[in-house]
Design a protein around this motif. Structure first.
Motif, mmCIF file in Angstrom:
data_model
loop_
_atom_site.group_PDB
_atom_site.id
_atom_site.type_symbol
_atom_site.label_atom_id
_atom_site.label_comp_id
_atom_site.label_asym_id
_atom_site.label_seq_id
_atom_site.Cartn_x
_atom_site.Cartn_y
_atom_site.Cartn_z
ATOM 1 N N VAL A 34 -0.788 -4.438 1.722
ATOM 2 C CA VAL A 34 0.149 -3.413 2.157
ATOM 3 C C VAL A 34 0.695 -2.715 0.913
ATOM 4 O O VAL A 34 1.031 -3.378 -0.079
ATOM 5 C CB VAL A 34 1.307 -4.037 2.956
ATOM 6 C CG1 VAL A 34 2.271 -2.959 3.429
ATOM 7 C CG2 VAL A 34 0.769 -4.841 4.129
ATOM 8 N N VAL A 35 0.800 -1.377 0.970
ATOM 9 C CA VAL A 35 1.259 -0.598 -0.178
ATOM 10 C C VAL A 35 2.566 0.100 0.169
ATOM 11 O O VAL A 35 2.700 0.708 1.236
ATOM 12 C CB VAL A 35 0.204 0.449 -0.597
ATOM 13 C CG1 VAL A 35 0.670 1.208 -1.837
ATOM 14 C CG2 VAL A 35 -1.137 -0.225 -0.863
ATOM 15 N N ALA A 36 3.525 0.029 -0.735
ATOM 16 C CA ALA A 36 4.809 0.702 -0.537
ATOM 17 C C ALA A 36 4.606 2.217 -0.494
ATOM 18 O O ALA A 36 3.718 2.756 -1.163
ATOM 19 C CB ALA A 36 5.764 0.340 -1.667
ATOM 20 N N ALA A 37 5.432 2.892 0.302
ATOM 21 C CA ALA A 37 5.321 4.345 0.431
ATOM 22 C C ALA A 37 5.658 5.054 -0.873
ATOM 23 O O ALA A 37 5.152 6.137 -1.162
ATOM 24 C CB ALA A 37 6.236 4.844 1.546
ATOM 25 N N GLN A 38 6.523 4.437 -1.678
ATOM 26 C CA GLN A 38 6.880 4.950 -2.993
ATOM 27 C C GLN A 38 6.865 3.775 -3.971
ATOM 28 O O GLN A 38 7.058 2.628 -3.554
ATOM 29 C CB GLN A 38 8.285 5.570 -2.992
ATOM 30 C CG GLN A 38 8.440 6.733 -2.057
ATOM 31 C CD GLN A 38 9.855 7.282 -2.113
ATOM 32 O OE1 GLN A 38 10.110 8.322 -2.704
ATOM 33 N NE2 GLN A 38 10.795 6.576 -1.492
ATOM 34 N N PRO A 39 6.682 4.038 -5.270
ATOM 35 C CA PRO A 39 6.603 2.935 -6.232
ATOM 36 C C PRO A 39 7.976 2.416 -6.658
ATOM 37 O O PRO A 39 8.351 2.473 -7.834
ATOM 38 C CB PRO A 39 5.838 3.563 -7.406
ATOM 39 C CG PRO A 39 6.197 5.003 -7.353
ATOM 40 C CD PRO A 39 6.333 5.339 -5.895
ATOM 41 N N ASP A 40 8.745 1.916 -5.688
ATOM 42 C CA ASP A 40 10.026 1.303 -6.021
ATOM 43 C C ASP A 40 10.281 0.135 -5.079
ATOM 44 O O ASP A 40 9.604 -0.017 -4.052
ATOM 45 C CB ASP A 40 11.184 2.310 -5.958
ATOM 46 C CG ASP A 40 11.342 2.956 -4.593
ATOM 47 O OD1 ASP A 40 11.383 2.236 -3.580
ATOM 48 O OD2 ASP A 40 11.442 4.191 -4.527
ATOM 49 N N GLU A 41 11.252 -0.705 -5.440
ATOM 50 C CA GLU A 41 11.445 -1.932 -4.674
ATOM 51 C C GLU A 41 11.983 -1.674 -3.268
ATOM 52 O O GLU A 41 11.644 -2.405 -2.334
ATOM 53 C CB GLU A 41 12.381 -2.894 -5.413
ATOM 54 C CG GLU A 41 12.472 -4.230 -4.692
ATOM 55 C CD GLU A 41 13.219 -5.277 -5.472
ATOM 56 O OE1 GLU A 41 12.570 -6.233 -5.929
ATOM 57 O OE2 GLU A 41 14.447 -5.146 -5.616
ATOM 58 N N THR A 42 12.789 -0.646 -3.103
ATOM 59 C CA THR A 42 13.295 -0.336 -1.762
ATOM 60 C C THR A 42 12.142 -0.099 -0.796
ATOM 61 O O THR A 42 12.102 -0.669 0.308
ATOM 62 C CB THR A 42 14.217 0.898 -1.801
ATOM 63 O OG1 THR A 42 15.339 0.616 -2.636
ATOM 64 C CG2 THR A 42 14.707 1.254 -0.414
ATOM 65 N N ALA A 43 11.184 0.722 -1.218
ATOM 66 C CA ALA A 43 10.019 0.998 -0.375
ATOM 67 C C ALA A 43 9.150 -0.242 -0.204
ATOM 68 O O ALA A 43 8.572 -0.469 0.868
ATOM 69 C CB ALA A 43 9.203 2.141 -0.974
ATOM 70 N N LEU A 44 9.059 -1.060 -1.245
ATOM 71 C CA LEU A 44 8.276 -2.287 -1.154
ATOM 72 C C LEU A 44 8.860 -3.239 -0.114
ATOM 73 O O LEU A 44 8.139 -3.813 0.711
ATOM 74 C CB LEU A 44 8.216 -2.967 -2.521
ATOM 75 C CG LEU A 44 7.466 -4.302 -2.587
ATOM 76 C CD1 LEU A 44 6.011 -4.138 -2.177
ATOM 77 C CD2 LEU A 44 7.563 -4.900 -3.995
ATOM 78 N N LEU A 45 10.172 -3.394 -0.116
ATOM 79 C CA LEU A 45 10.806 -4.289 0.850
ATOM 80 C C LEU A 45 10.745 -3.722 2.273
ATOM 81 O O LEU A 45 10.673 -4.480 3.245
ATOM 82 C CB LEU A 45 12.251 -4.571 0.440
ATOM 83 C CG LEU A 45 12.413 -5.333 -0.889
ATOM 84 C CD1 LEU A 45 13.883 -5.638 -1.153
ATOM 85 C CD2 LEU A 45 11.581 -6.606 -0.913
ATOM 86 N N GLU A 46 10.750 -2.404 2.383
ATOM 87 C CA GLU A 46 10.554 -1.789 3.702
ATOM 88 C C GLU A 46 9.143 -2.087 4.219
ATOM 89 O O GLU A 46 8.961 -2.389 5.405
ATOM 90 C CB GLU A 46 10.776 -0.283 3.614
ATOM 91 C CG GLU A 46 12.242 0.105 3.432
ATOM 92 C CD GLU A 46 12.423 1.588 3.173
ATOM 93 O OE1 GLU A 46 11.395 2.310 3.035
ATOM 94 O OE2 GLU A 46 13.585 2.041 3.107
ATOM 95 N N ALA A 47 8.153 -2.022 3.329
ATOM 96 C CA ALA A 47 6.786 -2.347 3.718
ATOM 97 C C ALA A 47 6.667 -3.815 4.122
ATOM 98 O O ALA A 47 5.982 -4.143 5.100
ATOM 99 C CB ALA A 47 5.823 -2.031 2.562
ATOM 100 N N LEU A 48 7.345 -4.671 3.397
ATOM 101 C CA LEU A 48 7.370 -6.094 3.759
ATOM 102 C C LEU A 48 7.968 -6.285 5.151
ATOM 103 O O LEU A 48 7.418 -7.040 5.976
ATOM 104 C CB LEU A 48 8.175 -6.879 2.724
ATOM 105 C CG LEU A 48 8.472 -8.348 3.088
ATOM 106 C CD1 LEU A 48 7.194 -9.165 3.101
ATOM 107 C CD2 LEU A 48 9.486 -8.929 2.110
ATOM 108 N N GLY A 49 9.090 -5.624 5.401
ATOM 109 C CA GLY A 49 9.741 -5.759 6.699
ATOM 110 C C GLY A 49 8.827 -5.337 7.842
ATOM 111 O O GLY A 49 8.736 -6.038 8.865
ATOM 112 N N ARG A 50 8.125 -4.224 7.678
ATOM 113 C CA ARG A 50 7.197 -3.761 8.719
ATOM 114 C C ARG A 50 6.075 -4.770 8.918
ATOM 115 O O ARG A 50 5.671 -5.045 10.049
ATOM 116 C CB ARG A 50 6.606 -2.403 8.337
ATOM 117 C CG ARG A 50 7.612 -1.243 8.386
ATOM 118 C CD ARG A 50 6.876 0.099 8.316
ATOM 119 N NE ARG A 50 6.080 0.222 7.093
ATOM 120 C CZ ARG A 50 6.557 0.697 5.948
ATOM 121 N NH1 ARG A 50 7.827 1.045 5.839
ATOM 122 N NH2 ARG A 50 5.754 0.822 4.897
#
Length: 245
Positions: free
Chosen positions: A222-238
């Protein structure tokens, strides 16, 4: 659900805390170790500083430094926060990757806010995923790189991490850089758990990081929508919400 955080210390502390606040169990497995390198100011006449990692400032004592009044171009918000904490007053923030940082610097040149022949100080790590200095130099800027740290791969996981894998308690892994993703692969291979580890969701901060896991055979990347931790954790949540069971 236990999330494995491969981010190096001490940045992983904030990540672990955030995950726990969101209801996840979180386990630290820093696969790279910070090692400072000597920095000696060469007294060159710099016009600005560029920074692609907060780690580049960790070992430096910049109190009263002549560098602090200079504009500093930071790759993203985390690095920008570290720069402000170190005493830089004028911090310009890119969108989280080296390409956007390069484009930001060149945009300031085009806008007349930075001389086309400016000299930039690049505080950097020993292993760079992109030749940012070379790309900026092609545009006429002079970039002097000082290597202030390196990230060394750890030999193996801590026992509690290996045990968690063996007990099938890990439900996903967070990855923050290509080098840490490769170090993670080396560690799971050394522990003989590569197949089971790569069967888990691998949540990556960028497509470049994801490519390392894809190439190793991981299928749930899974890849974050943007290269930052906020987007990474959102991707994790999904990913966790869509996981079976």
């Amino acid at each position: 659900m236990t999330i494995l955080v491969t981010r190096p210390h001490p940045d992983n502390d904030a990540t672990l805390a955030t995950l726990r606040q969101r209801g996840f169990d979180a386990l630290a497995a820093p696969v790279l170790r910070f090692e400072p390198l000597p920095f000696h100011d060469d007294d060159a006449d710099y016009d600005a500083v560029i920074l692609t990692s907060a780690n580049a400032l960790r070992a430096l004592d910049l109190a009263g430094s002549r560098l602090l009044p200079l504009p500093l171009f930071a790759v993203g918000t985390h690095t920008a926060d570290a720069a402000r904490a170190a005493g830089f007053a004028k911090v310009i923030v890119a969108k989280g990757d080296a390409i956007s940082l390069r484009d930001l610097v060149l945009a300031r040149v085009k806008a007349g806010e930075l001389e086309p022949s400016a000299t930039l100080l690049y505080l950097a790590g020993a292993d760079l995923s992109r030749d940012l200095a070379g790309e900026l130099s092609e545009s006429g800027l002079s970039v002097i790189t000082h290597t202030t740290y390196r990230m060394a791969p750890v030999a193996a996981f801590p026992r509690e991490v290996s045990d968690a894998f063996m007990a099938n308690r890990i439900t996903a892994v967070l990855h923050y850089s290509r080098r840490s993703a490769q170090a993670f692969l080396d560690a799971v291979r050394a522990d003989g758990i590569e197949i089971s580890a790569l069967a888990l969701p691998q949540c990556c901060i960028s497509a470049a990081v994801a490519a390392v896991l894809h190439d190793a055979g991981a299928t749930k990347v899974v890849v974050a929508a943007q290269p930052d931790e906020t987007a990474l954790l959102e991707a994790l949540g999904r990913t966790m919400r869509s996981a079976p069971g």
